[in-house]
Design a protein around this motif. Sequence first.
Motif, PDB file in Angstrom:
ATOM      1  N   ASP A   1     -12.978  14.503  -0.495  1.00  0.00           N
ATOM      2  CA  ASP A   1     -12.884  14.758  -1.939  1.00  0.00           C
ATOM      3  C   ASP A   1     -11.672  14.073  -2.558  1.00  0.00           C
ATOM      4  OD1 ASP A   1     -11.391  16.569  -0.314  1.00  0.00           O
ATOM      5  OD2 ASP A   1     -10.983  17.778  -2.092  1.00  0.00           O
ATOM      6  N   LYS A   2     -10.735  13.619  -1.717  1.00  0.00           N
ATOM      7  CA  LYS A   2      -9.530  12.949  -2.210  1.00  0.00           C
ATOM      8  C   LYS A   2      -9.522  11.456  -1.875  1.00  0.00           C
ATOM      9  CE  LYS A   2      -6.780  17.172  -1.798  1.00  0.00           C
ATOM     10  NZ  LYS A   2      -5.610  17.818  -1.158  1.00  0.00           N
ATOM     11  N   ALA A   3     -10.647  10.953  -1.379  1.00  0.00           N
ATOM     12  CA  ALA A   3     -10.733   9.550  -0.969  1.00  0.00           C
ATOM     13  C   ALA A   3     -10.946   8.656  -2.187  1.00  0.00           C
ATOM     14  CB  ALA A   3     -11.864   9.362   0.043  1.00  0.00           C
ATOM     15  N   ALA A   4      -9.848   8.289  -2.830  1.00  0.00           N
ATOM     16  CA  ALA A   4      -9.879   7.411  -3.998  1.00  0.00           C
ATOM     17  C   ALA A   4      -8.618   6.544  -3.971  1.00  0.00           C
ATOM     18  CB  ALA A   4      -9.934   8.224  -5.288  1.00  0.00           C
ATOM     19  N   TYR A   5      -8.722   5.361  -4.533  1.00  0.00           N
ATOM     20  CA  TYR A   5      -7.547   4.490  -4.593  1.00  0.00           C
ATOM     21  C   TYR A   5      -7.421   3.869  -5.976  1.00  0.00           C
ATOM     22  CZ  TYR A   5     -10.504   0.277  -4.253  1.00  0.00           C
ATOM     23  OH  TYR A   5     -11.421  -0.719  -4.491  1.00  0.00           O
ATOM     24  N   ALA A   6      -6.174   3.621  -6.369  1.00  0.00           N
ATOM     25  CA  ALA A   6      -5.894   3.033  -7.682  1.00  0.00           C
ATOM     26  C   ALA A   6      -5.648   1.534  -7.548  1.00  0.00           C
ATOM     27  CB  ALA A   6      -4.657   3.695  -8.291  1.00  0.00           C
ATOM     28  N   SER A   7      -6.162   0.763  -8.485  1.00  0.00           N
ATOM     29  CA  SER A   7      -5.794  -0.654  -8.595  1.00  0.00           C
ATOM     30  C   SER A   7      -5.127  -0.865  -9.943  1.00  0.00           C
ATOM     31  CB  SER A   7      -7.023  -1.563  -8.482  1.00  0.00           C
ATOM     32  OG  SER A   7      -7.771  -1.549  -9.689  1.00  0.00           O
ATOM     33  N   PHE A   8      -4.317  -1.933 -10.043  1.00  0.00           N
ATOM     34  CA  PHE A   8      -3.655  -2.168 -11.332  1.00  0.00           C
ATOM     35  C   PHE A   8      -4.569  -2.841 -12.338  1.00  0.00           C
ATOM     36  CE2 PHE A   8      -1.765  -5.339  -8.317  1.00  0.00           C
ATOM     37  CZ  PHE A   8      -2.434  -6.470  -8.757  1.00  0.00           C
TER      38      PHE A   8
ATOM     39  N   LEU B   1       0.859  -1.176   0.000  1.00  0.00           N
ATOM     40  CA  LEU B   1       0.000   0.000   0.000  1.00  0.00           C
ATOM     41  C   LEU B   1       0.902   1.235   0.000  1.00  0.00           C
ATOM     42  CD1 LEU B   1      -2.705   1.495   0.260  1.00  0.00           C
ATOM     43  CD2 LEU B   1      -2.532   1.205   2.746  1.00  0.00           C
ATOM     44  N   VAL B   2       0.791   2.041  -1.049  1.00  0.00           N
ATOM     45  CA  VAL B   2       1.629   3.233  -1.166  1.00  0.00           C
ATOM     46  C   VAL B   2       0.760   4.484  -1.191  1.00  0.00           C
ATOM     47  CG1 VAL B   2       3.434   1.978  -2.429  1.00  0.00           C
ATOM     48  CG2 VAL B   2       1.637   3.180  -3.708  1.00  0.00           C
ATOM     49  N   VAL B   3       1.341   5.580  -0.712  1.00  0.00           N
ATOM     50  CA  VAL B   3       0.682   6.887  -0.780  1.00  0.00           C
ATOM     51  C   VAL B   3       1.691   7.892  -1.298  1.00  0.00           C
ATOM     52  CG1 VAL B   3      -0.893   6.394   1.129  1.00  0.00           C
ATOM     53  CG2 VAL B   3       1.296   7.496   1.601  1.00  0.00           C
ATOM     54  N   ARG B   4       1.181   8.961  -1.861  1.00  0.00           N
ATOM     55  CA  ARG B   4       2.046  10.052  -2.280  1.00  0.00           C
ATOM     56  C   ARG B   4       2.424  10.912  -1.060  1.00  0.00           C
ATOM     57  NH1 ARG B   4       3.215  11.645  -6.975  1.00  0.00           N
ATOM     58  NH2 ARG B   4       3.184  13.833  -6.336  1.00  0.00           N
TER      59      ARG B   4
ATOM     60  N   MET C   1       1.175   2.882 -11.886  1.00  0.00           N
ATOM     61  CA  MET C   1       2.325   3.529 -11.273  1.00  0.00           C
ATOM     62  C   MET C   1       2.591   4.901 -11.895  1.00  0.00           C
ATOM     63  SD  MET C   1       4.439   3.401  -8.870  1.00  0.00           S
ATOM     64  CE  MET C   1       3.945   1.758  -8.344  1.00  0.00           C
ATOM     65  N   GLN C   2       2.378   5.022 -13.187  1.00  0.00           N
ATOM     66  CA  GLN C   2       2.582   6.319 -13.858  1.00  0.00           C
ATOM     67  C   GLN C   2       1.681   7.388 -13.251  1.00  0.00           C
ATOM     68  OE1 GLN C   2       1.896   5.540 -18.013  1.00  0.00           O
ATOM     69  NE2 GLN C   2       3.823   4.451 -18.288  1.00  0.00           N
ATOM     70  N   ASP C   3       0.422   7.041 -12.990  1.00  0.00           N
ATOM     71  CA  ASP C   3      -0.504   8.028 -12.437  1.00  0.00           C
ATOM     72  C   ASP C   3      -0.262   8.281 -10.953  1.00  0.00           C
ATOM     73  OD1 ASP C   3      -1.635   8.536 -14.844  1.00  0.00           O
ATOM     74  OD2 ASP C   3      -3.693   8.062 -14.243  1.00  0.00           O
ATOM     75  N   LEU C   4       0.238   7.281 -10.237  1.00  0.00           N
ATOM     76  CA  LEU C   4       0.629   7.527  -8.846  1.00  0.00           C
ATOM     77  C   LEU C   4       1.807   8.496  -8.798  1.00  0.00           C
ATOM     78  CD1 LEU C   4       0.313   3.914  -7.389  1.00  0.00           C
ATOM     79  CD2 LEU C   4      -0.804   5.935  -6.431  1.00  0.00           C
ATOM     80  N   ILE C   5       2.789   8.271  -9.641  1.00  0.00           N
ATOM     81  CA  ILE C   5       3.960   9.145  -9.684  1.00  0.00           C
ATOM     82  C   ILE C   5       3.571  10.532 -10.191  1.00  0.00           C
ATOM     83  CG2 ILE C   5       6.225   9.517 -10.751  1.00  0.00           C
ATOM     84  CD1 ILE C   5       6.108   7.332  -8.594  1.00  0.00           C
ATOM     85  N   GLY C   6       2.645  10.577 -11.127  1.00  0.00           N
ATOM     86  CA  GLY C   6       2.214  11.854 -11.692  1.00  0.00           C
ATOM     87  C   GLY C   6       1.252  12.628 -10.813  1.00  0.00           C
ATOM     88  N   GLY C   7       0.780  12.026  -9.731  1.00  0.00           N
ATOM     89  CA  GLY C   7      -0.114  12.726  -8.813  1.00  0.00           C
ATOM     90  C   GLY C   7      -1.566  12.718  -9.223  1.00  0.00           C
TER      91      GLY C   7
ATOM     92  N   VAL D   1      -3.540  10.188  -8.897  1.00  0.00           N
ATOM     93  CA  VAL D   1      -4.214   9.440  -7.841  1.00  0.00           C
ATOM     94  C   VAL D   1      -3.233   9.369  -6.673  1.00  0.00           C
ATOM     95  CG1 VAL D   1      -3.436   7.158  -8.633  1.00  0.00           C
ATOM     96  CG2 VAL D   1      -5.566   7.357  -7.342  1.00  0.00           C
ATOM     97  N   LEU D   2      -3.751   9.316  -5.459  1.00  0.00           N
ATOM     98  CA  LEU D   2      -2.891   9.519  -4.294  1.00  0.00           C
ATOM     99  C   LEU D   2      -2.445   8.246  -3.587  1.00  0.00           C
ATOM    100  CD1 LEU D   2      -4.646  12.625  -2.679  1.00  0.00           C
ATOM    101  CD2 LEU D   2      -2.623  12.568  -4.162  1.00  0.00           C
ATOM    102  N   LEU D   3      -3.140   7.139  -3.797  1.00  0.00           N
ATOM    103  CA  LEU D   3      -2.766   5.928  -3.073  1.00  0.00           C
ATOM    104  C   LEU D   3      -3.306   4.698  -3.776  1.00  0.00           C
ATOM    105  CD1 LEU D   3      -5.325   4.695  -0.940  1.00  0.00           C
ATOM    106  CD2 LEU D   3      -5.174   7.124  -0.432  1.00  0.00           C
TER     107      LEU D   3
END
Length: 323
Positions: free
Chosen positions: A150-157, A127-130, A190-196, A198-200
Amino acid sequence: MNHPLKSALLGAAATFWLGLASAQGWPEKPLTVVVGTPPAGATDAYARTVAEHMSRTLGQKVLVENKPGANGNISAEYVQREPADGYTLWFGTQSMTEINPSTYASLRWKFDDFVGVIKGVEAPLVLVVRPEVAVKTLAELGPWLKAHPDKAAYASFSPGTTSHFIGYQLAERFGVPMTHIPYKGSAPQMQDLIGGHVLLGFTQLQSAIPHLKSGKLIALATTGATRWRQLPEVPTLAELGYGDLSATIWFGLFLRRETPAAVQAKIVDAAKKAHADPAVRARLEGMGFDVSGQVEPDFSAGIHASQQRWAKIVKATGFQASN
């Protein structure tokens, strides 16, 4: 002995000896491992590493063919239609075998159509976060999400995978509605996590570790039974009181169940030798995996048990994949 029974026994014996005799000269042509993901990436690297070693043991090339689509279902259907002669193997994963049966309403293949060759490698998720989430521990994440709905979202692969459903379960445990943002693979996630964007999210260790080391992402927990050797400072979910969310992803090899037993034995032997080879193990561990080497009957028994677990979670989410 009555004649029908005697005939049946003689027929069974003849079939056994014919199968054994035909396996003596097997393989007589190259084998193919059908992988249900695109070329490149961790799945492909694993398949090609193991196939190369098996080629030397079997004395025939073991080729890798990619047939991506529908989270592995296209590859499973393809192998299911091929002759059960051992020349076509299926590369299966945790989500394909354990979760797909619950997420696809009209699955055109059954797990019991296959028999396991070997559970090759496995690894937890992380589990990673920015950094701008401004938390350092899992205990801090729930309150942060409640304070920033408003920022409560998570990314899955990918939708319908462990990454998706553990995120759903965590949101439930926090009591915070979280929007699920699915991606088509670990790379775009991972690209969108690094790009900001999505936050986690729960992601594959192999993708995350370089960015954890650079400080672009922060690891809060891993999903395995014990701390991961490359992140010894990061606690497991179980340590933090979320043991019911523990899970690993894994890759393995399968055959059509009707494949002759003598042929199955040769393939299993080649696969076991590949995973036991120190050079292969070092390469796979360097990719961020633990080498399992588990074979039947334990391999399939574990999958059946996990199918029941994920079926309950899938039902709770209401998720349904499209074919």
